[in-house]
Design a protein around this motif. Structure first.
Motif, PDB file in Angstrom:
ATOM      1  N   GLN A 174       0.845  -1.180   0.000  1.00  0.00           N
ATOM      2  CA  GLN A 174       0.000   0.000   0.000  1.00  0.00           C
ATOM      3  C   GLN A 174       0.886   1.238   0.000  1.00  0.00           C
ATOM      4  O   GLN A 174       1.995   1.218   0.543  1.00  0.00           O
ATOM      5  N   ALA A 175       0.394   2.284  -0.621  1.00  0.00           N
ATOM      6  CA  ALA A 175       1.155   3.537  -0.677  1.00  0.00           C
ATOM      7  C   ALA A 175       0.179   4.696  -0.580  1.00  0.00           C
ATOM      8  O   ALA A 175      -1.010   4.563  -0.898  1.00  0.00           O
ATOM      9  N   ARG A 176       0.695   5.829  -0.157  1.00  0.00           N
ATOM     10  CA  ARG A 176      -0.134   7.015   0.040  1.00  0.00           C
ATOM     11  C   ARG A 176       0.710   8.251  -0.223  1.00  0.00           C
ATOM     12  O   ARG A 176       1.894   8.297   0.133  1.00  0.00           O
ATOM     13  N   VAL A 177       0.118   9.238  -0.865  1.00  0.00           N
ATOM     14  CA  VAL A 177       0.816  10.497  -1.082  1.00  0.00           C
ATOM     15  C   VAL A 177      -0.227  11.613  -1.115  1.00  0.00           C
ATOM     16  O   VAL A 177      -1.321  11.447  -1.663  1.00  0.00           O
ATOM     17  N   GLU A 178       0.111  12.716  -0.481  1.00  0.00           N
ATOM     18  CA  GLU A 178      -0.769  13.888  -0.479  1.00  0.00           C
ATOM     19  C   GLU A 178      -0.243  14.876  -1.512  1.00  0.00           C
ATOM     20  O   GLU A 178       0.924  15.292  -1.469  1.00  0.00           O
ATOM     21  N   LEU A 179      -1.100  15.238  -2.461  1.00  0.00           N
ATOM     22  CA  LEU A 179      -0.704  16.191  -3.483  1.00  0.00           C
ATOM     23  C   LEU A 179      -0.656  17.591  -2.897  1.00  0.00           C
ATOM     24  O   LEU A 179      -1.582  18.008  -2.199  1.00  0.00           O
ATOM     25  N   ASP A 180       0.413  18.320  -3.181  1.00  0.00           N
ATOM     26  CA  ASP A 180       0.443  19.695  -2.698  1.00  0.00           C
ATOM     27  C   ASP A 180      -0.498  20.558  -3.550  1.00  0.00           C
ATOM     28  O   ASP A 180      -0.919  20.191  -4.639  1.00  0.00           O
ATOM     29  N   ARG A 181      -0.840  21.714  -3.013  1.00  0.00           N
ATOM     30  CA  ARG A 181      -1.861  22.551  -3.624  1.00  0.00           C
ATOM     31  C   ARG A 181      -1.478  22.966  -5.047  1.00  0.00           C
ATOM     32  O   ARG A 181      -2.291  22.951  -5.956  1.00  0.00           O
ATOM     33  N   TYR A 182      -0.196  23.307  -5.257  1.00  0.00           N
ATOM     34  CA  TYR A 182       0.232  23.746  -6.576  1.00  0.00           C
ATOM     35  C   TYR A 182       0.108  22.604  -7.584  1.00  0.00           C
ATOM     36  O   TYR A 182      -0.369  22.779  -8.698  1.00  0.00           O
ATOM     37  N   ALA A 183       0.528  21.402  -7.179  1.00  0.00           N
ATOM     38  CA  ALA A 183       0.463  20.273  -8.093  1.00  0.00           C
ATOM     39  C   ALA A 183      -0.974  19.962  -8.465  1.00  0.00           C
ATOM     40  O   ALA A 183      -1.277  19.642  -9.613  1.00  0.00           O
ATOM     41  N   ARG A 184      -1.902  20.060  -7.498  1.00  0.00           N
ATOM     42  CA  ARG A 184      -3.299  19.773  -7.802  1.00  0.00           C
ATOM     43  C   ARG A 184      -3.830  20.752  -8.825  1.00  0.00           C
ATOM     44  O   ARG A 184      -4.551  20.379  -9.745  1.00  0.00           O
ATOM     45  N   LYS A 185      -3.469  22.022  -8.704  1.00  0.00           N
ATOM     46  CA  LYS A 185      -3.945  23.017  -9.654  1.00  0.00           C
ATOM     47  C   LYS A 185      -3.293  22.833 -11.021  1.00  0.00           C
ATOM     48  O   LYS A 185      -3.933  22.972 -12.057  1.00  0.00           O
ATOM     49  N   ALA A 186      -2.006  22.501 -11.021  1.00  0.00           N
ATOM     50  CA  ALA A 186      -1.278  22.412 -12.278  1.00  0.00           C
ATOM     51  C   ALA A 186      -1.680  21.188 -13.092  1.00  0.00           C
ATOM     52  O   ALA A 186      -1.695  21.234 -14.314  1.00  0.00           O
ATOM     53  N   ASP A 187      -2.021  20.081 -12.426  1.00  0.00           N
ATOM     54  CA  ASP A 187      -2.195  18.825 -13.133  1.00  0.00           C
ATOM     55  C   ASP A 187      -3.640  18.338 -13.190  1.00  0.00           C
ATOM     56  O   ASP A 187      -3.906  17.310 -13.797  1.00  0.00           O
ATOM     57  N   ARG A 188      -4.517  19.053 -12.566  1.00  0.00           N
ATOM     58  CA  ARG A 188      -5.889  18.558 -12.501  1.00  0.00           C
ATOM     59  C   ARG A 188      -6.515  18.532 -13.889  1.00  0.00           C
ATOM     60  O   ARG A 188      -6.321  19.437 -14.694  1.00  0.00           O
ATOM     61  N   VAL A 189      -7.264  17.495 -14.159  1.00  0.00           N
ATOM     62  CA  VAL A 189      -7.912  17.360 -15.463  1.00  0.00           C
ATOM     63  C   VAL A 189      -9.388  17.068 -15.224  1.00  0.00           C
ATOM     64  O   VAL A 189      -9.742  16.299 -14.332  1.00  0.00           O
ATOM     65  N   ALA A 190     -10.231  17.710 -15.986  1.00  0.00           N
ATOM     66  CA  ALA A 190     -11.670  17.486 -15.872  1.00  0.00           C
ATOM     67  C   ALA A 190     -12.064  16.330 -16.783  1.00  0.00           C
ATOM     68  O   ALA A 190     -11.733  16.321 -17.969  1.00  0.00           O
ATOM     69  N   ILE A 191     -12.736  15.332 -16.236  1.00  0.00           N
ATOM     70  CA  ILE A 191     -13.189  14.176 -16.996  1.00  0.00           C
ATOM     71  C   ILE A 191     -14.710  14.258 -17.113  1.00  0.00           C
ATOM     72  O   ILE A 191     -15.405  14.352 -16.110  1.00  0.00           O
ATOM     73  N   HIS A 192     -15.211  14.224 -18.325  1.00  0.00           N
ATOM     74  CA  HIS A 192     -16.649  14.369 -18.541  1.00  0.00           C
ATOM     75  C   HIS A 192     -17.184  13.175 -19.334  1.00  0.00           C
ATOM     76  O   HIS A 192     -16.464  12.550 -20.106  1.00  0.00           O
ATOM     77  N   HIS A 193     -18.447  12.880 -19.134  1.00  0.00           N
ATOM     78  CA  HIS A 193     -19.129  11.856 -19.897  1.00  0.00           C
ATOM     79  C   HIS A 193     -20.588  12.288 -20.011  1.00  0.00           C
ATOM     80  O   HIS A 193     -21.170  12.787 -19.050  1.00  0.00           O
ATOM     81  N   PRO A 194     -21.203  12.108 -21.193  1.00  0.00           N
ATOM     82  CA  PRO A 194     -22.575  12.606 -21.360  1.00  0.00           C
ATOM     83  C   PRO A 194     -23.608  11.923 -20.472  1.00  0.00           C
ATOM     84  O   PRO A 194     -24.676  12.477 -20.226  1.00  0.00           O
ATOM     85  N   ASP A 195     -23.309  10.720 -19.961  1.00  0.00           N
ATOM     86  CA  ASP A 195     -24.282  10.004 -19.136  1.00  0.00           C
ATOM     87  C   ASP A 195     -24.131  10.281 -17.647  1.00  0.00           C
ATOM     88  O   ASP A 195     -24.914   9.783 -16.848  1.00  0.00           O
ATOM     89  N   GLY A 196     -23.149  11.057 -17.246  1.00  0.00           N
ATOM     90  CA  GLY A 196     -22.972  11.363 -15.835  1.00  0.00           C
ATOM     91  C   GLY A 196     -21.505  11.508 -15.492  1.00  0.00           C
ATOM     92  O   GLY A 196     -20.627  11.189 -16.301  1.00  0.00           O
TER      93      GLY A 196
END
Length: 245
Positions: free
Chosen positions: A81-103
């Motif tokens: 098992q592994a765990r990592v907390e993303l820092d605030r800058y990384a979350r903003k820089a790398d975040r991607v919006a995933i969309h699908h027409p059904d939800g």
């Protein structure tokens, strides 16, 4: 049923099995494993990696909670098992919006094919897009029944996790195949279970949110797909060297 050695046959035969297994997993999820407001579709284009099974939630999903199994009450038991907390800058820089027409897309399941590891470009693309899903808050289940190559000497989990944070990880020599479940979001968590040809597939979690999951019945759905696999093509896979089948 023991995992078969799919390196013994041409990629097109695994592709046929792969498609059947994908449908079996989606059917199992839709027939009682997913809570109300969630559903699974096979081979959907989501705007990121093209996964085998997509778990979606309806826009009018109840706001009382996702249902499923509470991680705190029933912890996932995997070898690594592994765990990592993303820092605030990384979350903003790398975040991607995933969309699908059904939800909204909640989780994806990817059954790895030989093509995903056939070249440096293919494996880098797979790992990069998987990491983008996780940073975007989409949960993942990766099923890799092919041994490591020179491009992923410690398996695909290591390639994916290195995109997020480099941490020591080595597959045990006697368990070179990889099952990896990931909870995406602000805090990323990985649950990795190495397996081998001849092993029985354990259930692996598909996360609905960081604290709740449903078990994916890998063994049961594998067996269903094996029963549907053409008998004339089973011979190379049924040799005693892989434990039978």
């Amino acid at each position: 049923m023991p995992i078969h050695d799919w390196t013994r046959v041409r990629a097109n035969r695994f592709h046929h099995f792969h498609q059947s297994w994908t449908i079996a997993i989606a059917r199992a999820l839709n027939h009682g494993l997913l809570p109300a407001g969630f559903f699974a579709l096979a081979e959907q284009v989501t705007g990121g990696p093209e996964p085998d099974v997509v778990t979606l939630s309806t826009p009018d999903r109840p706001v009382t909670g996702p249902g499923g199994v509470d991680l705190a009450e029933a912890p996932v038991r995997t070898r690594y098992q592994a765990r990592v907390e993303l820092d605030r800058y990384a979350r903003k820089a790398d975040r991607v919006a995933i969309h699908h027409p059904d939800g909204p897309v909640v989780a994806v399941v990817e059954i790895v094919s030989p093509g995903n590891k056939s070249s440096a470009h293919a494996i880098a693309r797979f790992a990069s897009k998987a990491a983008r899903f996780l940073r975007g808050g989409v949960h993942l289940l990766i099923v890799d029944l092919f041994p490591p190559t020179k491009r992923d000497p410690q398996g695909l989990h290591k390639r994916i996790w290195d995109r997020i944070e480099e941490q020591p990880f080595e597959l045990p020599p006697d368990k070179p195949l990889t099952l990896a479940s990931y909870a995406g979001g602000h805090v990323l968590r990985a649950f990795v279970e190495p397996v081998a040809v001849g092993d029985t597939l354990p259930d692996m979690p598909i996360f609905l949110d960081p604290d709740h999951y449903v078990p994916c019945p890998l063994e049961a759905t594998y067996m269903v797909s094996w029963e549907d696999f053409p008998g004339a093509l089973k011979g190379p896979l049924e040799s005693p060297a892989d434990g039978g089948g």
